[in-house]
Every structure is written in C-alpha cells, then in structure tokens.
Design a protein around this motif. Structure first.
Motif, PDB file in Angstrom:
ATOM      1  N   LYS A   1       0.004   4.183  -0.041  1.00 34.33           N
ATOM      2  CA  LYS A   1      -0.545   5.354   0.919  1.00 34.33           C
ATOM      3  C   LYS A   1       0.319   5.757   2.233  1.00 34.33           C
ATOM      4  O   LYS A   1       0.321   6.719   2.791  1.00 34.33           O
ATOM      5  CB  LYS A   1      -2.142   5.335   1.173  1.00 34.33           C
ATOM      6  CG  LYS A   1      -2.361   4.150   2.072  1.00 34.33           C
ATOM      7  CD  LYS A   1      -2.641   4.112   3.577  1.00 34.33           C
ATOM      8  CE  LYS A   1      -2.324   3.155   4.463  1.00 34.33           C
ATOM      9  NZ  LYS A   1      -2.708   2.908   5.896  1.00 34.33           N
TER      10      LYS A   1
ATOM     11  N   HIS B   1       0.811  -1.098  -0.224  1.00 33.77           N
ATOM     12  CA  HIS B   1       0.260   0.076   0.024  1.00 33.77           C
ATOM     13  C   HIS B   1       0.841   1.391   0.224  1.00 33.77           C
ATOM     14  O   HIS B   1       1.656   1.512   0.993  1.00 33.77           O
ATOM     15  CB  HIS B   1      -1.030   0.089   1.179  1.00 33.77           C
ATOM     16  CG  HIS B   1      -2.237   0.830   0.866  1.00 33.77           C
ATOM     17  ND1 HIS B   1      -2.335   1.897   0.195  1.00 33.77           N
ATOM     18  CD2 HIS B   1      -3.411   0.868   1.644  1.00 33.77           C
ATOM     19  CE1 HIS B   1      -3.432   2.316   0.104  1.00 33.77           C
ATOM     20  NE2 HIS B   1      -4.210   1.758   0.762  1.00 33.77           N
TER      21      HIS B   1
ATOM     22  N   GLN C   1      -2.736  -6.709   1.222  1.00 30.03           N
ATOM     23  CA  GLN C   1      -2.093  -5.484   0.919  1.00 30.03           C
ATOM     24  C   GLN C   1      -1.966  -4.613   1.843  1.00 30.03           C
ATOM     25  O   GLN C   1      -2.539  -3.416   2.138  1.00 30.03           O
ATOM     26  CB  GLN C   1      -3.648  -4.889  -0.056  1.00 30.03           C
ATOM     27  CG  GLN C   1      -4.886  -4.953   0.557  1.00 30.03           C
ATOM     28  CD  GLN C   1      -6.049  -4.313   0.101  1.00 30.03           C
ATOM     29  OE1 GLN C   1      -6.615  -3.395   0.577  1.00 30.03           O
ATOM     30  NE2 GLN C   1      -6.294  -4.600  -1.218  1.00 30.03           N
TER      31      GLN C   1
ATOM     32  N   GLY D   1       0.487  -1.817   4.128  1.00 37.88           N
ATOM     33  CA  GLY D   1       1.606  -0.971   3.957  1.00 37.88           C
ATOM     34  C   GLY D   1       2.375  -0.485   4.981  1.00 37.88           C
ATOM     35  O   GLY D   1       3.626  -0.567   4.885  1.00 37.88           O
ATOM     36  N   SER D   2       2.081  -0.197   6.098  1.00 42.97           N
ATOM     37  CA  SER D   2       2.753   0.168   7.384  1.00 42.97           C
ATOM     38  C   SER D   2       3.630  -0.615   7.587  1.00 42.97           C
ATOM     39  O   SER D   2       4.817  -0.230   8.211  1.00 42.97           O
ATOM     40  CB  SER D   2       1.680   0.270   8.586  1.00 42.97           C
ATOM     41  OG  SER D   2       0.668   1.369   8.245  1.00 42.97           O
TER      42      SER D   2
ATOM     43  N   TYR E   1     -11.614  -5.108   2.634  1.00 44.64           N
ATOM     44  CA  TYR E   1     -10.416  -4.633   3.735  1.00 44.64           C
ATOM     45  C   TYR E   1     -11.266  -4.502   4.948  1.00 44.64           C
ATOM     46  O   TYR E   1     -12.259  -3.722   5.084  1.00 44.64           O
ATOM     47  CB  TYR E   1      -9.878  -3.342   3.171  1.00 44.64           C
ATOM     48  CG  TYR E   1      -8.929  -2.847   4.129  1.00 44.64           C
ATOM     49  CD1 TYR E   1      -7.795  -3.636   4.653  1.00 44.64           C
ATOM     50  CD2 TYR E   1      -9.154  -1.526   4.871  1.00 44.64           C
ATOM     51  CE1 TYR E   1      -6.819  -2.941   5.736  1.00 44.64           C
ATOM     52  CE2 TYR E   1      -8.316  -1.077   5.830  1.00 44.64           C
ATOM     53  CZ  TYR E   1      -7.325  -1.724   6.438  1.00 44.64           C
ATOM     54  OH  TYR E   1      -6.444  -1.085   7.127  1.00 44.64           O
TER      55      TYR E   1
ATOM     56  N   CYS F   1       1.975   6.590   8.348  1.00 49.07           N
ATOM     57  CA  CYS F   1       1.289   7.151   6.839  1.00 49.07           C
ATOM     58  C   CYS F   1       1.251   8.395   6.946  1.00 49.07           C
ATOM     59  O   CYS F   1       1.406   9.280   6.074  1.00 49.07           O
ATOM     60  CB  CYS F   1       0.107   6.372   6.648  1.00 49.07           C
ATOM     61  SG  CYS F   1       0.169   4.602   6.882  1.00 49.07           S
TER      62      CYS F   1
ATOM     63  N   GLN G   1      -7.818  -3.823  12.429  1.00 49.58           N
ATOM     64  CA  GLN G   1      -6.274  -3.848  12.500  1.00 49.58           C
ATOM     65  C   GLN G   1      -5.760  -3.648  13.848  1.00 49.58           C
ATOM     66  O   GLN G   1      -4.393  -3.928  13.973  1.00 49.58           O
ATOM     67  CB  GLN G   1      -5.882  -2.705  11.469  1.00 49.58           C
ATOM     68  CG  GLN G   1      -6.080  -3.033   9.977  1.00 49.58           C
ATOM     69  CD  GLN G   1      -5.658  -4.119   9.630  1.00 49.58           C
ATOM     70  OE1 GLN G   1      -4.596  -4.611   9.757  1.00 49.58           O
ATOM     71  NE2 GLN G   1      -6.353  -4.873   8.665  1.00 49.58           N
TER      72      GLN G   1
ATOM     73  N   LEU H   1      -0.693  -0.573  -4.224  1.00 50.55           N
ATOM     74  CA  LEU H   1      -2.102  -0.277  -3.948  1.00 50.55           C
ATOM     75  C   LEU H   1      -2.116   1.167  -3.815  1.00 50.55           C
ATOM     76  O   LEU H   1      -1.004   1.676  -3.071  1.00 50.55           O
ATOM     77  CB  LEU H   1      -2.607  -0.929  -2.622  1.00 50.55           C
ATOM     78  CG  LEU H   1      -4.077  -0.920  -2.388  1.00 50.55           C
ATOM     79  CD1 LEU H   1      -4.822  -1.757  -3.081  1.00 50.55           C
ATOM     80  CD2 LEU H   1      -4.153  -1.392  -0.968  1.00 50.55           C
TER      81      LEU H   1
ATOM     82  N   GLN I   1     -12.408  -6.741  -3.679  1.00 50.13           N
ATOM     83  CA  GLN I   1     -11.733  -6.321  -2.612  1.00 50.13           C
ATOM     84  C   GLN I   1     -12.347  -6.231  -1.030  1.00 50.13           C
ATOM     85  O   GLN I   1     -13.422  -5.800  -1.254  1.00 50.13           O
ATOM     86  CB  GLN I   1     -10.978  -4.807  -2.758  1.00 50.13           C
ATOM     87  CG  GLN I   1     -10.389  -4.084  -1.453  1.00 50.13           C
ATOM     88  CD  GLN I   1      -9.579  -3.096  -1.794  1.00 50.13           C
ATOM     89  OE1 GLN I   1      -8.701  -2.819  -2.320  1.00 50.13           O
ATOM     90  NE2 GLN I   1     -10.190  -1.838  -1.168  1.00 50.13           N
TER      91      GLN I   1
ATOM     92  N   GLY J   1      -4.193  -5.945   6.295  1.00 52.63           N
ATOM     93  CA  GLY J   1      -3.323  -4.916   6.494  1.00 52.63           C
ATOM     94  C   GLY J   1      -2.086  -5.378   7.409  1.00 52.63           C
ATOM     95  O   GLY J   1      -2.116  -6.560   7.710  1.00 52.63           O
ATOM     96  N   THR J   2      -1.253  -4.486   7.943  1.00 49.81           N
ATOM     97  CA  THR J   2      -0.178  -4.856   8.930  1.00 49.81           C
ATOM     98  C   THR J   2      -0.687  -5.557  10.023  1.00 49.81           C
ATOM     99  O   THR J   2      -0.106  -6.207  10.541  1.00 49.81           O
ATOM    100  CB  THR J   2       0.656  -3.576   9.224  1.00 49.81           C
ATOM    101  OG1 THR J   2       0.931  -2.982   7.949  1.00 49.81           O
ATOM    102  CG2 THR J   2       1.702  -3.904  10.113  1.00 49.81           C
TER     103      THR J   2
ATOM    104  N   ALA K   1      -7.490   1.733  -4.670  1.00 47.96           N
ATOM    105  CA  ALA K   1      -8.187   0.999  -3.544  1.00 47.96           C
ATOM    106  C   ALA K   1      -9.465   1.825  -3.105  1.00 47.96           C
ATOM    107  O   ALA K   1     -10.009   1.474  -2.113  1.00 47.96           O
ATOM    108  CB  ALA K   1      -7.517   0.442  -2.326  1.00 47.96           C
TER     109      ALA K   1
END
Ligand SMILES: Cc1ncc(COP(=O)(O)O)c(C=O)c1O
Length: 360
Positions: free
Chosen positions: A47, A45, A237, A239-240, A175, A330, A180, A67, A173, A220-221, A88
């Motif tokens: 972002k 990700h 997907q 990102g962090s 999410y 982020c 999280q 993403l 998708q 996510g993470t 996304a």
C-alpha cells in the motif's frame, strides 16, 4: 512519458516523483539483515508502493512476500510476477469476493477475516471458482479497527476455517497501527509488547486445541524490531521503511528518505519562495513536508498547486530545483501516475504507479 535512462535529474520537468534507488537498496538491505539475524520473515506492505516496477525491482533483490491493502494492489502485484500475497483486509462484497476467488488461481493468495459469515462466503466462492485461498484471522490488538478480540473468538473462527472446504488456515494477523507514531521509543516499545501479548496467547490457545498456526504477522515501520522480538511472532509487515517520509524519518533515522517530489522555484519575494507543486502532488496528512538538503528552508503552506517556503538567508533563483520530502509517503504515492527511479543523480527507469488513485 519518454525520459531516456541517464537523463540528469536537473534536466527533468517538474513536478516529478523521484525514487532514489541507492536509498531504497540501503533501507531494504538493512531490514533484510535485521530480519535474517532474528530469523523473522519480512513481508513488504505494497500500500506504500503501489508500483509494479518497484515490486519487480524488490523481487530481484530477494523480496518474495508482499502485503496488500486492496484487491487492485493484488492485481498489480500479480502482473508484476509476485505470487506470495497477503491481502491484509476483510473482503466482503460479492463482487470483490468472486474477484478474489478468481485471482487466487494465479498466485499464493491469503486474506484476513474477522467474521463467520464472511468465512462461509469465501469458502463458497473459491469452491465455485475452483481455487483455494489462505486465510488469516485478524485479531484486534488495540487499534479498534477490524479484527476479533483475542482468545475464544479466535479459536471459534479458526475451527470454522479449518472445516471450510477451499480455505487453508494460515495463522493470525495483529497490526498495532495506533502505536506506530508514538514519539517516545521506550513507550512505543512497551506498548507494542503489551499489545502483542494477547495475540501470542491466542496462538497458544489454538495450538493447545491442536490447530497449527504457521504465521503470526504484524508490525510496521515504527515498531518493527519490538514486534520482531516477541517469541511466537513469525513475520513483520512494514511498508514505509522503503520510501520513508520526513515524519517517519524523525522516529526512524536508520531509514533514508528515498521518495521526493522534484519541484521548481516559480516565484520569490523578500523572505520566501514558491514551488510549482502543492497539496495535489504532496500529501500533508501527517504534517508539512521538508526541503531535502536545505534544512534552514521551512515549508509554511501548501495550497493546491503551490508550496510557500520561508528562508532566513539567500533566496534561490527562479528556476532552481528543490526536492520536497513529503510528510506521508504512502498517500503521496497515491497522488502520482509515474515514478522516476534515479541513481547517482541520473534516471535509471520510469515506472507507472498502476495502483495510484484506486480504492477498489
Ligand atoms: C495491516 C498493516 N500492516 C502494516 C502496516 C505498516 O505500514 P508502515 O510500515 O507503512 O507503517 C500498515 C499501515 O497502515 C497496515 O495497515
């Protein structure tokens, strides 16, 4: 900003956003190995990253799929040479739809949808632009943000996408952002598995109707391995996990904090000192930051340009440096224009963060 490679961190002016490349390599290598082991694709990700130089760095280490949350991030990724990009989010304004249709000529782009009129508008725009676009249906798996409900609404929208010239149905998708940050890993796992269940049921519904579903993506993470364990999921997907922050690090100690804000002690009193960066340089939307390698020093307050840190023992001298680990990576990337990539305490590269401060 001209900072020659090889400059020691100690010689940098502050505040400065640092990325520790050794830690990024370790975080990426760990998740790539885990995904390979499970035969699951990794889509990173952007972002969280927002920086074209970092995208190029990751691409050179095997990351081919990204993403994006916003169109400007798609543009930054395309300029960095990335081709496989999933946007996304829903793109609905006429200006953005034609921007997306035109960008689709330069890469393998896909976008999320949750509305029939939006599907028709995207189809008309790509036909006019002479491009084609991948489309994933966003399914609401309990976050109550965007997305259609699982089941019949997914089948209806997928049939429409299949019959819309210029659009290619890519999959689903789902999410689960609301899960999280659950502190208890057992609860995070069981709620993640429960959330993904109806998504997989929707996949089966489409397949029974003869519709091929190449991609089912999410996670996510905080949930990556729970999501990746579900039969029928093809991709995660997060990102962090690459940059990390002190908030996520408590839940995910397997990933190191590679992002820090280098600061200088500018003032000190009986039992506290003050740093030369505050809320304009360090996001505090997930709580107070931490001081790297000085676990007894406690951040007590951030104001615009200052951070106050309490100490029990010896105060650092004025002019000492401290690396601050933000509580949200982020949002911190979004506050800076430049990232200084370091290795072994020295500068390796200086990258603009092209998508920071942009919401378009
Ligand atoms: C659509 C989507 N996918 C994945 C993520 C996971 O991001 P992270 O790994 O930073 O938690 C997010 C976070 O906001 C998201 O919005």
């Amino acid at each position: 900003m001209s900072i020659p490679p090889g400059t020691p961190i100690a010689a940098l002016d502050t505040p400065a956003l640092l990325l520790d490349l050794d830690a990024i390599d370790a975080n990426l290598g760990f998740l790539q190995r885990e995904c390979d082991r499970r035969n699951i694709a990794l889509r990173v990700h952007f972002k969280s990253l927002k920086c074209g130089g970092l995208a190029r760095y990751l691409a050179a280490r095997g990351v081919s799929a990204f993403l994006a949350a916003k169109l400007n991030e798609v543009e930054t990724l395309l300029s960095a040479g990335v081709r496989d990009i999933l946007l996304a989010n829903e793109i609905v304004t006429p200006t953005k739809i034609s921007r997306l249709a035109s960008l689709a000529k330069s890469g393998d782009l896909a976008v999320c949808v949750d509305d029939a009129d939006n599907v028709r508008a995207l189809g008309a725009a790509v036909t006019e632009a002479g491009s084609t676009l991948g489309v994933l249906i966003e399914v609401d798996v309990g976050m109550r943000r965007c997305g259609v409900a699982p089941g019949a609404p997914v089948l209806e929208l997928a049939s429409l996408i299949q019959h819309t010239p210029g659009l290619h149905f890519r999959g689903l998708q789902g999410y689960e952002g609301h899960l999280q940050q659950i502190a208890d890993a057992g609860e995070r796992r069981s709620r993640c598995l429960a959330a993904v269940g109806p998504l997989i049921e929707s996949r089966k519904l489409l397949e029974t109707a003869g519709i091929v579903v190449p991609v089912v993506t999410g996670g996510g993470t905080g949930t990556w391995e729970f999501y990746a364990s579900v039969e029928g999921v093809t991709e995660i997907q997060p990102g962090s996990f690459l940059l990390m922050d002190c908030f996520y690090h408590r839940l995910r100690p397997e990933f190191a904090c590679s992002l820090s804000i280098l600061t200088t002690v500018v003032s000190r009193r009986e039992n506290w000192y003050v740093l030369d960066a505050g809320s304009k340089a360090i996001s505090q939307d997930f709580g107070v930051p931490a001081i790297k390698s000085h676990t007894t020093e406690r951040v007590v307050k951030l104001v615009e340009e200052h951070t106050r840190v309490e100490v029990d023992r010896q105060l650092p001298a004025i002019g000492s440096q401290r690396e601050v680990l933000p509580a949200h990576c982020c949002a911190t990337m979004n506050l800076h224009r430049v990232a200084i990539a370091t290795r072994g305490g020295k500068v390796e590269a200086v990258w603009p963060i092209e998508s920071s401060g942009r919401y378009d």
